[in-house]
Design an enzyme around this catalytic site. Sequence first.
Site, PDB file in Angstrom:
ATOM      1  N   SER A  36       0.847  -1.212   0.000  1.00  0.00           N
ATOM      2  CA  SER A  36       0.000   0.000   0.000  1.00  0.00           C
ATOM      3  C   SER A  36       0.874   1.251   0.000  1.00  0.00           C
ATOM      4  O   SER A  36       1.791   1.376   0.813  1.00  0.00           O
ATOM      5  CB  SER A  36      -0.890   0.035   1.236  1.00  0.00           C
ATOM      6  OG  SER A  36      -1.801  -1.014   1.187  1.00  0.00           O
ATOM      7  N   HIS A  67      -4.516  -0.664  -4.989  1.00  0.00           N
ATOM      8  CA  HIS A  67      -3.554  -1.608  -5.570  1.00  0.00           C
ATOM      9  C   HIS A  67      -3.914  -1.795  -7.042  1.00  0.00           C
ATOM     10  O   HIS A  67      -5.027  -2.197  -7.378  1.00  0.00           O
ATOM     11  CB  HIS A  67      -3.617  -2.965  -4.864  1.00  0.00           C
ATOM     12  CG  HIS A  67      -2.909  -3.007  -3.551  1.00  0.00           C
ATOM     13  ND1 HIS A  67      -1.792  -3.769  -3.324  1.00  0.00           N
ATOM     14  CD2 HIS A  67      -3.156  -2.365  -2.402  1.00  0.00           C
ATOM     15  CE1 HIS A  67      -1.389  -3.596  -2.079  1.00  0.00           C
ATOM     16  NE2 HIS A  67      -2.203  -2.747  -1.487  1.00  0.00           N
ATOM     17  N   HIS A  89      -3.430 -10.730  -0.610  1.00  0.00           N
ATOM     18  CA  HIS A  89      -3.298 -10.868   0.848  1.00  0.00           C
ATOM     19  C   HIS A  89      -4.073 -12.090   1.340  1.00  0.00           C
ATOM     20  O   HIS A  89      -5.098 -12.447   0.760  1.00  0.00           O
ATOM     21  CB  HIS A  89      -3.848  -9.624   1.553  1.00  0.00           C
ATOM     22  CG  HIS A  89      -3.150  -8.349   1.195  1.00  0.00           C
ATOM     23  ND1 HIS A  89      -3.400  -7.664   0.032  1.00  0.00           N
ATOM     24  CD2 HIS A  89      -2.202  -7.639   1.858  1.00  0.00           C
ATOM     25  CE1 HIS A  89      -2.627  -6.584  -0.020  1.00  0.00           C
ATOM     26  NE2 HIS A  89      -1.882  -6.546   1.076  1.00  0.00           N
ATOM     27  N   TYR A  91      -5.983 -12.286   3.883  1.00  0.00           N
ATOM     28  CA  TYR A  91      -7.338 -11.955   4.343  1.00  0.00           C
ATOM     29  C   TYR A  91      -8.357 -11.927   3.218  1.00  0.00           C
ATOM     30  O   TYR A  91      -9.560 -11.842   3.458  1.00  0.00           O
ATOM     31  CB  TYR A  91      -7.368 -10.622   5.120  1.00  0.00           C
ATOM     32  CG  TYR A  91      -6.873  -9.410   4.347  1.00  0.00           C
ATOM     33  CD1 TYR A  91      -7.628  -8.855   3.316  1.00  0.00           C
ATOM     34  CD2 TYR A  91      -5.660  -8.815   4.664  1.00  0.00           C
ATOM     35  CE1 TYR A  91      -7.179  -7.747   2.616  1.00  0.00           C
ATOM     36  CE2 TYR A  91      -5.207  -7.706   3.977  1.00  0.00           C
ATOM     37  CZ  TYR A  91      -5.967  -7.177   2.953  1.00  0.00           C
ATOM     38  OH  TYR A  91      -5.522  -6.080   2.254  1.00  0.00           O
ATOM     39  N   GLU A  92      -7.890 -11.971   1.953  1.00  0.00           N
ATOM     40  CA  GLU A  92      -8.837 -12.022   0.845  1.00  0.00           C
ATOM     41  C   GLU A  92      -9.560 -13.371   0.815  1.00  0.00           C
ATOM     42  O   GLU A  92     -10.561 -13.529   0.119  1.00  0.00           O
ATOM     43  CB  GLU A  92      -8.120 -11.753  -0.483  1.00  0.00           C
ATOM     44  CG  GLU A  92      -7.601 -10.320  -0.591  1.00  0.00           C
ATOM     45  CD  GLU A  92      -6.760 -10.104  -1.840  1.00  0.00           C
ATOM     46  OE1 GLU A  92      -7.290 -10.190  -2.955  1.00  0.00           O
ATOM     47  OE2 GLU A  92      -5.542  -9.866  -1.696  1.00  0.00           O
ATOM     48  N   ALA A 119       2.966  -1.097   3.931  1.00  0.00           N
ATOM     49  CA  ALA A 119       2.608  -0.065   4.909  1.00  0.00           C
ATOM     50  C   ALA A 119       2.389  -0.811   6.215  1.00  0.00           C
ATOM     51  O   ALA A 119       1.836  -1.922   6.208  1.00  0.00           O
ATOM     52  CB  ALA A 119       1.336   0.642   4.472  1.00  0.00           C
ATOM     53  N   MET A 217      -0.153  -6.832   7.486  1.00  0.00           N
ATOM     54  CA  MET A 217      -0.930  -7.995   7.033  1.00  0.00           C
ATOM     55  C   MET A 217      -0.341  -8.632   5.773  1.00  0.00           C
ATOM     56  O   MET A 217      -1.074  -9.252   5.002  1.00  0.00           O
ATOM     57  CB  MET A 217      -2.373  -7.560   6.749  1.00  0.00           C
ATOM     58  CG  MET A 217      -3.058  -6.851   7.903  1.00  0.00           C
ATOM     59  SD  MET A 217      -4.698  -6.287   7.425  1.00  0.00           S
ATOM     60  CE  MET A 217      -5.099  -5.184   8.800  1.00  0.00           C
ATOM     61  N   SER A 218       0.945  -8.444   5.548  1.00  0.00           N
ATOM     62  CA  SER A 218       1.525  -8.982   4.299  1.00  0.00           C
ATOM     63  C   SER A 218       2.980  -9.377   4.538  1.00  0.00           C
ATOM     64  O   SER A 218       3.393  -9.593   5.677  1.00  0.00           O
ATOM     65  CB  SER A 218       1.448  -7.916   3.197  1.00  0.00           C
ATOM     66  OG  SER A 218       2.318  -6.835   3.505  1.00  0.00           O
ATOM     67  N   ASN A 241       0.832   4.590   9.999  1.00  0.00           N
ATOM     68  CA  ASN A 241       0.014   5.013  11.158  1.00  0.00           C
ATOM     69  C   ASN A 241       0.686   4.426  12.388  1.00  0.00           C
ATOM     70  O   ASN A 241       1.453   3.465  12.284  1.00  0.00           O
ATOM     71  CB  ASN A 241      -1.411   4.447  11.017  1.00  0.00           C
ATOM     72  CG  ASN A 241      -1.420   2.922  10.888  1.00  0.00           C
ATOM     73  OD1 ASN A 241      -1.121   2.381   9.811  1.00  0.00           O
ATOM     74  ND2 ASN A 241      -1.709   2.242  11.956  1.00  0.00           N
TER      75      ASN A 241
HETATM   76  N1  HPA Z   1      -2.160  -2.881  11.493  1.00  0.00           N
HETATM   77  C1  HPA Z   1      -2.110  -3.863  10.569  1.00  0.00           C
HETATM   78  N2  HPA Z   1      -1.772  -3.661   9.312  1.00  0.00           N
HETATM   79  C2  HPA Z   1      -1.457  -2.416   8.938  1.00  0.00           C
HETATM   80  C3  HPA Z   1      -1.480  -1.340   9.843  1.00  0.00           C
HETATM   81  C4  HPA Z   1      -1.855  -1.585  11.199  1.00  0.00           C
HETATM   82  O1  HPA Z   1      -1.899  -0.678  12.053  1.00  0.00           O
HETATM   83  N3  HPA Z   1      -1.114  -0.233   9.152  1.00  0.00           N
HETATM   84  C5  HPA Z   1      -0.856  -0.634   7.882  1.00  0.00           C
HETATM   85  N4  HPA Z   1      -1.071  -1.956   7.740  1.00  0.00           N
END
Ligand code: HPA
Length: 279
Positions: A36, A67, A89, A91-92, A119, A217-218, A241
């Site tokens: 991302s 994406h 991913h 989670y898909e 990210a 998550m990747s 974040n």
């Molecule tokens: N948690 C999980 N996956 C993420 C986050 C997060 O805070 N930020 C970007 N991908």
Amino acid sequence: MSDSVLKIDPNITESAEFLRARWKDKQPTTAIICGSGWAKISSGLTIIDEVPYHEIKCLSQTTIDGHISKLLLVKTSNSYALIFLGRRHYYEGVGWDPIAKPVLLCNEVGCKNLILTNAAGGISDSFDVGDLMIIEDHINFMGHNPLIGKNQLSTAPRFPDQTEIYCHKLQALAKKIGEEKTITLKTGIYLALSGPAFETPAEIRAYQTQGASAVGMSTVPEAMIANAIGLKTLGISCISNMAAGISKQPLSHEEVAENTTGTLPQMKILISKLLDSIT
Ligand code: HPA
């Protein structure tokens, strides 16, 4: 017993033949899988070819906002590189195969190095939003292992060693470029979860005590597959974040995508210098 992702797959062989026929002697040595916010790094590179994923038999469309589903061939100062714009991913809910295919395809077309970008939510006290983190090691908390099942690839060991899953030489090279170009690079441990829900503050406190610097998550499945088949891997996170509870704001995918934008100039320099320096 079901097969693991490490299987003989005619779609991968056919896709590699298709790309080799298209690119002839333009042999890529390194591939990047863009997470991302990372796709825009390609705007500063010399793009030789763009192939939509739907034209490559073994690749599948990404389903995540932001994406794109395209493979680029770019020229570097002494070689060529592949840029995967868009990743799949866990989670898909489609299993490990779509995640594994780009990694296996890189190997099949002759790449030796893989740069995994993402990210991530920052956990470490020393991190701020927008920081870049070189992944030193990871913790797999995805609840599953992509290498489970029958391994058909004679080149991949049944029990892969994971002592140096992120290549020390590539990490050192990234740090050297960071110093030369005055790009601050943090280092840390990436903890991967399946998602798709963001974590709870209590979970983040637990992961902090377990040594995680950032969560996402990747990346981890791709790094494990790359390691098993012998690709040299570098992982780079952009802290999009601060993780749940550390940030007092609710988390959203939009925020994740937006917060990487300010770091784009540094990401672009780092990636283009890496591609020019990796042999
Ligand atoms: N948690 C999980 N996956 C993420 C986050 C997060 O805070 N930020 C970007 N991908």
